[in-house]
Write a protein that holds these residues in place. Structure first.
Motif, mmCIF file in Angstrom:
data_model
loop_
_atom_site.group_PDB
_atom_site.id
_atom_site.type_symbol
_atom_site.label_atom_id
_atom_site.label_comp_id
_atom_site.label_asym_id
_atom_site.label_seq_id
_atom_site.Cartn_x
_atom_site.Cartn_y
_atom_site.Cartn_z
ATOM 1 N N ASP A 75 -4.043 -11.847 3.401
ATOM 2 C CA ASP A 75 -3.773 -10.461 3.773
ATOM 3 C C ASP A 75 -3.825 -9.570 2.532
ATOM 4 O OD1 ASP A 75 -3.330 -11.408 6.332
ATOM 5 O OD2 ASP A 75 -1.141 -11.379 6.154
ATOM 6 N N LEU A 76 -3.754 -8.258 2.762
ATOM 7 C CA LEU A 76 -3.740 -7.281 1.669
ATOM 8 C C LEU A 76 -2.484 -6.439 1.771
ATOM 9 C CD1 LEU A 76 -6.162 -7.284 -0.302
ATOM 10 C CD2 LEU A 76 -6.865 -8.022 2.003
ATOM 11 N N LEU A 77 -1.871 -6.183 0.618
ATOM 12 C CA LEU A 77 -0.686 -5.344 0.568
ATOM 13 C C LEU A 77 -1.058 -3.994 -0.024
ATOM 14 C CD1 LEU A 77 2.199 -6.101 1.435
ATOM 15 C CD2 LEU A 77 2.779 -6.270 -0.992
ATOM 16 N N GLU A 78 -0.591 -2.919 0.609
ATOM 17 C CA GLU A 78 -0.803 -1.551 0.129
ATOM 18 C C GLU A 78 0.548 -0.983 -0.291
ATOM 19 O OE1 GLU A 78 -1.682 2.777 2.201
ATOM 20 O OE2 GLU A 78 -2.880 1.062 2.877
ATOM 21 N N ILE A 79 0.643 -0.568 -1.549
ATOM 22 C CA ILE A 79 1.873 0.035 -2.060
ATOM 23 C C ILE A 79 1.569 1.479 -2.411
ATOM 24 C CG2 ILE A 79 3.735 -0.118 -3.753
ATOM 25 C CD1 ILE A 79 1.453 -3.051 -3.620
ATOM 26 N N GLY A 133 1.646 9.555 -5.668
ATOM 27 C CA GLY A 133 0.487 9.915 -4.861
ATOM 28 C C GLY A 133 -0.590 8.856 -4.823
ATOM 29 N N ALA A 134 -0.515 7.882 -5.710
ATOM 30 C CA ALA A 134 -1.524 6.819 -5.761
ATOM 31 C C ALA A 134 -1.110 5.646 -4.880
ATOM 32 C CB ALA A 134 -1.729 6.352 -7.196
ATOM 33 N N LYS A 135 -2.102 4.819 -4.575
ATOM 34 C CA LYS A 135 -1.867 3.593 -3.817
ATOM 35 C C LYS A 135 -2.458 2.426 -4.594
ATOM 36 C CE LYS A 135 -2.185 6.073 0.582
ATOM 37 N NZ LYS A 135 -2.937 6.214 1.857
ATOM 38 N N LEU A 136 -1.763 1.303 -4.534
ATOM 39 C CA LEU A 136 -2.253 0.076 -5.160
ATOM 40 C C LEU A 136 -2.410 -0.980 -4.076
ATOM 41 C CD1 LEU A 136 -2.886 -1.661 -7.713
ATOM 42 C CD2 LEU A 136 -0.427 -2.220 -7.763
ATOM 43 N N TYR A 137 -3.580 -1.633 -4.063
ATOM 44 C CA TYR A 137 -3.844 -2.706 -3.114
ATOM 45 C C TYR A 137 -3.873 -4.032 -3.871
ATOM 46 C CZ TYR A 137 -5.479 1.228 -0.263
ATOM 47 O OH TYR A 137 -5.569 2.416 0.419
ATOM 48 N N LEU A 138 -3.138 -5.021 -3.349
ATOM 49 C CA LEU A 138 -3.073 -6.338 -3.981
ATOM 50 C C LEU A 138 -3.319 -7.416 -2.930
ATOM 51 C CD1 LEU A 138 0.124 -5.914 -6.196
ATOM 52 C CD2 LEU A 138 -2.243 -5.880 -6.977
ATOM 53 N N PRO A 139 -4.077 -8.467 -3.286
ATOM 54 C CA PRO A 139 -4.268 -9.577 -2.348
ATOM 55 C C PRO A 139 -3.010 -10.435 -2.257
ATOM 56 C CG PRO A 139 -5.370 -10.040 -4.429
ATOM 57 C CD PRO A 139 -4.837 -8.639 -4.536
ATOM 58 N N VAL A 140 -2.612 -10.764 -1.034
ATOM 59 C CA VAL A 140 -1.432 -11.601 -0.819
ATOM 60 C C VAL A 140 -1.809 -13.063 -1.054
ATOM 61 C CG1 VAL A 140 0.270 -12.364 0.881
ATOM 62 C CG2 VAL A 140 -0.435 -9.954 0.790
ATOM 63 N N ALA A 141 -0.985 -13.758 -1.856
ATOM 64 C CA ALA A 141 -1.293 -15.142 -2.194
ATOM 65 C C ALA A 141 -0.276 -16.135 -1.654
ATOM 66 C CB ALA A 141 -1.401 -15.303 -3.710
ATOM 67 N N VAL A 142 0.937 -15.667 -1.311
ATOM 68 C CA VAL A 142 1.980 -16.563 -0.807
ATOM 69 C C VAL A 142 2.665 -15.911 0.397
ATOM 70 C CG1 VAL A 142 2.380 -17.512 -3.115
ATOM 71 C CG2 VAL A 142 3.834 -15.653 -2.285
ATOM 72 N N GLN A 143 3.349 -16.735 1.173
ATOM 73 C CA GLN A 143 4.082 -16.232 2.326
ATOM 74 C C GLN A 143 5.071 -15.148 1.899
ATOM 75 O OE1 GLN A 143 3.296 -17.902 5.220
ATOM 76 N NE2 GLN A 143 4.481 -16.553 6.555
ATOM 77 N N GLY A 144 5.029 -13.996 2.599
ATOM 78 C CA GLY A 144 5.960 -12.913 2.303
ATOM 79 C C GLY A 144 5.543 -12.013 1.163
ATOM 80 N N ALA A 145 4.443 -12.337 0.509
ATOM 81 C CA ALA A 145 3.881 -11.554 -0.611
ATOM 82 C C ALA A 145 4.767 -11.576 -1.855
ATOM 83 C CB ALA A 145 3.588 -10.106 -0.202
ATOM 84 N N LEU A 146 6.070 -11.329 -1.725
ATOM 85 C CA LEU A 146 7.027 -11.342 -2.835
ATOM 86 C C LEU A 146 6.638 -10.321 -3.903
ATOM 87 C CD1 LEU A 146 7.725 -15.185 -3.170
ATOM 88 C CD2 LEU A 146 8.804 -13.474 -1.666
ATOM 89 N N LEU A 147 6.782 -9.066 -3.541
ATOM 90 C CA LEU A 147 6.415 -7.949 -4.412
ATOM 91 C C LEU A 147 7.539 -7.630 -5.389
ATOM 92 C CD1 LEU A 147 4.550 -5.453 -5.067
ATOM 93 C CD2 LEU A 147 5.870 -4.228 -3.311
ATOM 94 N N SER A 148 7.191 -7.477 -6.662
ATOM 95 C CA SER A 148 8.144 -7.064 -7.692
ATOM 96 C C SER A 148 7.561 -5.899 -8.476
ATOM 97 C CB SER A 148 8.453 -8.224 -8.648
ATOM 98 O OG SER A 148 9.112 -9.279 -7.975
ATOM 99 N N LEU A 149 8.440 -4.974 -8.895
ATOM 100 C CA LEU A 149 8.008 -3.796 -9.655
ATOM 101 C C LEU A 149 8.972 -3.555 -10.806
ATOM 102 C CD1 LEU A 149 8.076 -3.024 -6.315
ATOM 103 C CD2 LEU A 149 6.619 -1.208 -7.153
ATOM 104 N N GLY A 150 8.436 -3.036 -11.905
ATOM 105 C CA GLY A 150 9.275 -2.694 -13.050
ATOM 106 C C GLY A 150 8.452 -2.165 -14.198
#
Length: 362
Positions: free
Chosen positions: A50-54, A195-212
């Motif tokens: 899947d793909l994640l959009e942030i 205003g920007a969007k970042l798309y990342l490919p999901v590699a594991v169940q639940g995606a597990l998104l971290s930001l900092g």
């Protein structure tokens, strides 16, 4: 986070290194993966492929509790920076810390307050740090000389963004947050702002998104090793794009970070897009030794070609011409072990030719 005395250390393990400090003896975690992160955020329904959009709705400096109406930020000309072995005085290696102030009434710019040259510091556990090699070392300011910069007249325009935005990679459980890769990570691209969007490919169940890794500002290259590091608060919207026919064409097969702004696409690549897989069992140390701008540019070229061909249904020859005439390739950073190159192309280039409509589930 960084409370540390001879009797107490609030966060013992600081990084993805071993807890017993067996490699360099600098402290638990060894300073590998130094970023303070929020997460992981579990995204319900996210599966590999899947793909994640942030989407970054708003980003703002976090005000100081001690100095009302002010926020502060720092920049370090560090030993891992591009400049360290190319100073005018080649025999005088040095690291310099510069502290900046932001007026919260008008946080559009930061002004330098003072700087100092790093001198060896002894941490509360008795370890001497000749360089800035471990997170949160208390600085004895009686051992450094401050240079007043408040009257310099310099102002750094705001480019608020989070330098490190990652989903969990599939290849390893404990991952150094410094080298970025296909999963995102320490991208350090200032275009991922409000205003920007970042798309990342999901590699594991639940995606597990971290930001900092909050940055008040940074330029392309991150030439001295750091951005203008600043505590930030952000509001984000996370959307999940499921693999399959419902996934927009421009996201199908995406295997690297993709940035979308109001007017542009930014295709992000690195020297080693999947260094955890490609560099073997010592990948997290070898990536620092093998990265080059040439490799990053070659990968950015390939990923940009694939993206435009797929998103706009154009032939390779059409795309090669467009890339040479309208895609700006830039050096994202040479500070993070896995060098970054990005390509920026305005959406107006494609005129009336629209990419596929997106289908997303919040």
């Amino acid at each position: 986070v960084f409370d540390w005395s001879p009797e107490y250390k609030r966060v013992d393990r600081r990084g993805a290194g071993p807890a017993n400090a067996s490699i360099f003896g600098r402290g638990a975690g060894e300073g590998f993966g130094v970023h303070i992160m929020t997460g992981p955020i579990y995204v319900r329904g996210a599966e590999p492929g899947d793909l994640l959009e942030i989407e970054f709705v708003e980003i703002r400096p976090r005000p100081s509790a001690a100095f009302p109406g002010k926020a502060f930020a720092s920049n370090v000309s560090a030993w891992w920076g591009y400049q360290y072995h190319d100073l005018l005085d080649r025999d005088a290696k040095r690291e310099t810390v510069t502290i900046f102030e932001i007026d919260m009434r008008c946080p559009a710019a930061a002004r330098p307050l003072y700087s100092y040259e790093w001198q060896p510091q002894t941490d509360p556990f008795g370890v001497v740090h000749a360089t800035i090699d471990y997170p949160g070392i208390p600085v004895d300011h009686s051992k450094v000389s401050h240079r007043d910069l408040s009257g310099s007249g310099v102002r750094i325009p705001a480019r608020l963004h989070f330098g490190c935005i990652a989903v969990a990679p599939r290849e390893a459980d404990l991952v150094d947050s410094i080298p970025p890769g296909y999963f995102g990570g320490n991208i350090d691209n200032w275009r991922i702002g409000a205003g920007a969007k970042l798309y990342l490919p999901v590699a594991v169940q639940g995606a597990l998104l971290s930001l900092g890794d909050g940055h008040f500002a940074q330029s392309d290259g991150e030439i001295n090793g750091t951005g203008l590091e600043c505590s930030l608060t952000g509001d984000i919207i996370i959307k999940l794009h499921k693999a399959g026919e419902g996934c927009p064409a421009f996201l199908r097969g995406l295997n690297s970070p993709l940035i979308e702004t109001q007017h542009s696409w930014v295709i992000q690549s690195f020297s080693h897009p999947n260094y955890l897989r490609d560099l073997g069992s010592n990948a997290q140390s070898d990536v620092y030794k093998t990265s080059t701008i040439d490799l990053a540019l070659r990968n950015a070229f390939r990923q940009t070609r694939r993206f435009i061909m797929q998103a706009y249904d154009l032939t390779e020859d059409e795309v090669l011409s467009i890339m040479s005439l309208a895609a700006d390739f830039g050096i994202t950073q040479v500070a993070d072990g896995n060098f970054g190159v990005h390509a920026t192309i305005t959406k107006a280039v494609f005129g009336e030719r629209q990419h596929s409509q997106r289908t997303a589930r919040p």
